[in-house]
Design a protein around this motif. Sequence first.
Motif, PDB file in Angstrom:
ATOM      1  N   ALA A  14      -1.371   6.581  12.193  1.00 50.17           N
ATOM      2  CA  ALA A  14      -1.575   7.307  13.448  1.00 50.17           C
ATOM      3  C   ALA A  14      -2.161   8.701  13.245  1.00 50.17           C
ATOM      4  CB  ALA A  14      -0.256   7.408  14.215  1.00 50.17           C
ATOM      5  N   ASN A  15      -1.946   9.264  12.044  1.00 46.62           N
ATOM      6  CA  ASN A  15      -2.416  10.629  11.821  1.00 46.62           C
ATOM      7  C   ASN A  15      -2.632  10.907  10.338  1.00 46.62           C
ATOM      8  OD1 ASN A  15       0.234  11.194  10.752  1.00 46.62           O
ATOM      9  ND2 ASN A  15       0.941  11.371  12.875  1.00 46.62           N
ATOM     10  N   GLN A  16      -3.091  12.117  10.050  1.00 44.82           N
ATOM     11  CA  GLN A  16      -3.394  12.518   8.675  1.00 44.82           C
ATOM     12  C   GLN A  16      -2.163  12.476   7.774  1.00 44.82           C
ATOM     13  OE1 GLN A  16      -6.411  13.226   7.448  1.00 44.82           O
ATOM     14  NE2 GLN A  16      -5.619  13.657   5.407  1.00 44.82           N
ATOM     15  N   ILE A  24      -3.943  -5.944  10.762  1.00 45.06           N
ATOM     16  CA  ILE A  24      -4.368  -4.592  11.132  1.00 45.06           C
ATOM     17  C   ILE A  24      -4.220  -4.371  12.631  1.00 45.06           C
ATOM     18  CG2 ILE A  24      -6.293  -2.959  11.123  1.00 45.06           C
ATOM     19  CD1 ILE A  24      -7.351  -4.465   8.662  1.00 45.06           C
ATOM     20  N   GLY A  25      -3.450  -3.344  13.011  1.00 48.95           N
ATOM     21  CA  GLY A  25      -3.267  -2.969  14.411  1.00 48.95           C
ATOM     22  C   GLY A  25      -4.071  -1.729  14.747  1.00 48.95           C
ATOM     23  N   THR A  26      -3.858  -1.205  15.920  1.00 47.20           N
ATOM     24  CA  THR A  26      -4.611  -0.017  16.339  1.00 47.20           C
ATOM     25  C   THR A  26      -4.202   1.239  15.582  1.00 47.20           C
ATOM     26  OG1 THR A  26      -3.034   0.398  18.129  1.00 47.20           O
ATOM     27  CG2 THR A  26      -4.985  -0.914  18.664  1.00 47.20           C
ATOM     28  N   ASP A  27      -2.924   1.334  15.189  1.00 50.88           N
ATOM     29  CA  ASP A  27      -2.442   2.534  14.491  1.00 50.88           C
ATOM     30  C   ASP A  27      -1.496   2.197  13.339  1.00 50.88           C
ATOM     31  OD1 ASP A  27      -0.287   1.638  15.910  1.00 50.88           O
ATOM     32  OD2 ASP A  27       0.183   3.567  16.841  1.00 50.88           O
ATOM     33  N   LYS A  28      -1.612   0.984  12.795  1.00 49.41           N
ATOM     34  CA  LYS A  28      -0.751   0.587  11.680  1.00 49.41           C
ATOM     35  C   LYS A  28      -1.333  -0.628  10.971  1.00 49.41           C
ATOM     36  CE  LYS A  28       2.154  -2.362  14.568  1.00 49.41           C
ATOM     37  NZ  LYS A  28       3.463  -2.563  15.176  1.00 49.41           N
ATOM     38  N   ASP A  79       0.333  10.415   7.895  1.00 53.64           N
ATOM     39  CA  ASP A  79       0.580   9.026   7.493  1.00 53.64           C
ATOM     40  C   ASP A  79      -0.284   8.646   6.296  1.00 53.64           C
ATOM     41  OD1 ASP A  79       2.424   8.626   9.521  1.00 53.64           O
ATOM     42  OD2 ASP A  79       0.952   7.808  10.924  1.00 53.64           O
ATOM     43  N   LEU A  80      -1.555   9.028   6.357  1.00 57.34           N
ATOM     44  CA  LEU A  80      -2.471   8.716   5.267  1.00 57.34           C
ATOM     45  C   LEU A  80      -2.059   9.408   3.975  1.00 57.34           C
ATOM     46  CD1 LEU A  80      -5.110   7.487   4.164  1.00 57.34           C
ATOM     47  CD2 LEU A  80      -6.314   9.474   5.084  1.00 57.34           C
ATOM     48  N   GLU A  81      -1.714  10.698   4.072  1.00 57.60           N
ATOM     49  CA  GLU A  81      -1.328  11.446   2.878  1.00 57.60           C
ATOM     50  C   GLU A  81      -0.068  10.866   2.248  1.00 57.60           C
ATOM     51  OE1 GLU A  81      -3.064  13.652   1.366  1.00 57.60           O
ATOM     52  OE2 GLU A  81      -4.606  13.717   2.912  1.00 57.60           O
ATOM     53  N   MET A  82       0.871  10.418   3.076  1.00 55.06           N
ATOM     54  CA  MET A  82       2.113   9.859   2.565  1.00 55.06           C
ATOM     55  C   MET A  82       1.845   8.599   1.734  1.00 55.06           C
ATOM     56  SD  MET A  82       5.582   8.815   4.623  1.00 55.06           S
ATOM     57  CE  MET A  82       4.910   7.281   5.301  1.00 55.06           C
ATOM     58  N   VAL A  83       0.976   7.737   2.236  1.00 58.07           N
ATOM     59  CA  VAL A  83       0.666   6.492   1.520  1.00 58.07           C
ATOM     60  C   VAL A  83      -0.105   6.781   0.241  1.00 58.07           C
ATOM     61  CG1 VAL A  83      -0.549   4.277   1.648  1.00 58.07           C
ATOM     62  CG2 VAL A  83       0.698   5.121   3.624  1.00 58.07           C
ATOM     63  N   ARG A  84      -1.008   7.742   0.288  1.00 57.76           N
ATOM     64  CA  ARG A  84      -1.805   8.072  -0.908  1.00 57.76           C
ATOM     65  C   ARG A  84      -0.939   8.608  -2.045  1.00 57.76           C
ATOM     66  NH1 ARG A  84      -7.405   8.314  -0.093  1.00 57.76           N
ATOM     67  NH2 ARG A  84      -7.620   9.688  -1.873  1.00 57.76           N
ATOM     68  N   LYS A  85       0.219   9.180  -1.711  1.00 51.76           N
ATOM     69  CA  LYS A  85       1.123   9.704  -2.737  1.00 51.76           C
ATOM     70  C   LYS A  85       2.003   8.622  -3.354  1.00 51.76           C
ATOM     71  CE  LYS A  85       1.374  14.334  -0.723  1.00 51.76           C
ATOM     72  NZ  LYS A  85       2.209  15.277   0.044  1.00 51.76           N
ATOM     73  N   ILE A 128      -9.051   7.567   9.704  1.00 58.00           N
ATOM     74  CA  ILE A 128      -7.796   7.417   8.961  1.00 58.00           C
ATOM     75  C   ILE A 128      -7.579   5.950   8.615  1.00 58.00           C
ATOM     76  CG2 ILE A 128      -5.268   7.525   9.180  1.00 58.00           C
ATOM     77  CD1 ILE A 128      -5.663  10.185  10.664  1.00 58.00           C
ATOM     78  N   MET A 129      -7.815   5.067   9.569  1.00 58.29           N
ATOM     79  CA  MET A 129      -7.641   3.636   9.317  1.00 58.29           C
ATOM     80  C   MET A 129      -8.622   3.147   8.249  1.00 58.29           C
ATOM     81  SD  MET A 129      -5.894   0.948   9.883  1.00 58.29           S
ATOM     82  CE  MET A 129      -5.002   1.089  11.438  1.00 58.29           C
ATOM     83  N   TYR A 130      -9.855   3.619   8.300  1.00 53.97           N
ATOM     84  CA  TYR A 130     -10.865   3.240   7.311  1.00 53.97           C
ATOM     85  C   TYR A 130     -10.403   3.619   5.901  1.00 53.97           C
ATOM     86  CZ  TYR A 130     -15.348   3.330   4.821  1.00 53.97           C
ATOM     87  OH  TYR A 130     -16.353   3.135   3.916  1.00 53.97           O
ATOM     88  N   GLU A 131      -9.926   4.841   5.748  1.00 55.00           N
ATOM     89  CA  GLU A 131      -9.434   5.298   4.447  1.00 55.00           C
ATOM     90  C   GLU A 131      -8.214   4.495   4.002  1.00 55.00           C
ATOM     91  OE1 GLU A 131     -10.200   7.748   2.063  1.00 55.00           O
ATOM     92  OE2 GLU A 131     -12.150   7.687   3.032  1.00 55.00           O
ATOM     93  N   LEU A 132      -7.328   4.216   4.947  1.00 60.15           N
ATOM     94  CA  LEU A 132      -6.092   3.504   4.640  1.00 60.15           C
ATOM     95  C   LEU A 132      -6.380   2.064   4.211  1.00 60.15           C
ATOM     96  CD1 LEU A 132      -3.197   4.322   4.513  1.00 60.15           C
ATOM     97  CD2 LEU A 132      -2.895   3.594   6.863  1.00 60.15           C
ATOM     98  N   ILE A 133      -7.294   1.405   4.908  1.00 51.86           N
ATOM     99  CA  ILE A 133      -7.662   0.035   4.529  1.00 51.86           C
ATOM    100  C   ILE A 133      -8.200   0.009   3.105  1.00 51.86           C
ATOM    101  CG2 ILE A 133      -9.320  -1.833   4.973  1.00 51.86           C
ATOM    102  CD1 ILE A 133      -9.030  -1.154   7.987  1.00 51.86           C
ATOM    103  N   ASN A 134      -9.080   0.942   2.781  1.00 48.81           N
ATOM    104  CA  ASN A 134      -9.631   1.008   1.423  1.00 48.81           C
ATOM    105  C   ASN A 134      -8.542   1.266   0.391  1.00 48.81           C
ATOM    106  OD1 ASN A 134     -12.315   0.485   2.010  1.00 48.81           O
ATOM    107  ND2 ASN A 134     -12.795   2.628   2.403  1.00 48.81           N
ATOM    108  N   HIS A 135      -7.616   2.173   0.730  1.00 51.87           N
ATOM    109  CA  HIS A 135      -6.557   2.522  -0.216  1.00 51.87           C
ATOM    110  C   HIS A 135      -5.600   1.351  -0.443  1.00 51.87           C
ATOM    111  CE1 HIS A 135      -4.085   5.234  -2.543  1.00 51.87           C
ATOM    112  NE2 HIS A 135      -3.027   4.829  -1.866  1.00 51.87           N
TER     113      HIS A 135
END
Length: 199
Positions: free
Chosen positions: A172-174, A151-155, A176-182, A121-128
């Motif tokens: 922290a979870n899927q 960059i922290g452990t979950d944020k 969170d990632l989906e929310m940012v991608r939207k 999740i963090m990997y995807e979020l960093i790229n996004h």
Amino acid sequence: MQMIDARFFIALYKSNNNIDIMPISLFREYAQKPLIVYHNKKEVIIELYCDECKKYNKSSLTLKSLKRPGGHRLYCYGCGRELAYLGSKADVEAMVSKHQHEVELLMHEMGFDDYFTEPFIMYELINHIHDMAEDKKIRCQCGSRNVAANIGTDKIELICKNCGSVYIVNAANQEDLEMVRKMQSITIKSKSCRKLTKY
């Protein structure tokens, strides 16, 4: 009587490095997001929806080319993001295995697999977040686009270098990632702006 194998396989890339593999029959048409498939006598037409660009991308492949070893990579024409991989079952499964191994190796080499709560999740979020910054979709209310990331452990903390204001992106979870991608963009609430609104 010899049966005709009229199937090929498509690997649809999703968030969090998840990949959906589904068989497509040349005798059927498919029409549901993110995939539309139809054909004529000479070619198969595949339309893939890109969540970034909010539109479908059309690719045409001849029936003969579907048998080509090595498969086909399908991209978004707008943002260049790889949307899917198309080919025989063996080619698609090999590609998916290679992709997952590469991501795991990268995370391990960077020491992230033991550091992050949810490494993928963090990997995807960093790229996004990086892509959003490149597209100038991250800014502060103070007017600055000069933003640093901690960059922290979950944020991920987005920090305005001009006024010091902080925006927290949870990882922290899927969900969170989906929310940012939207999100179309990120605006950091400026400390100076908040002070001004009190008076």
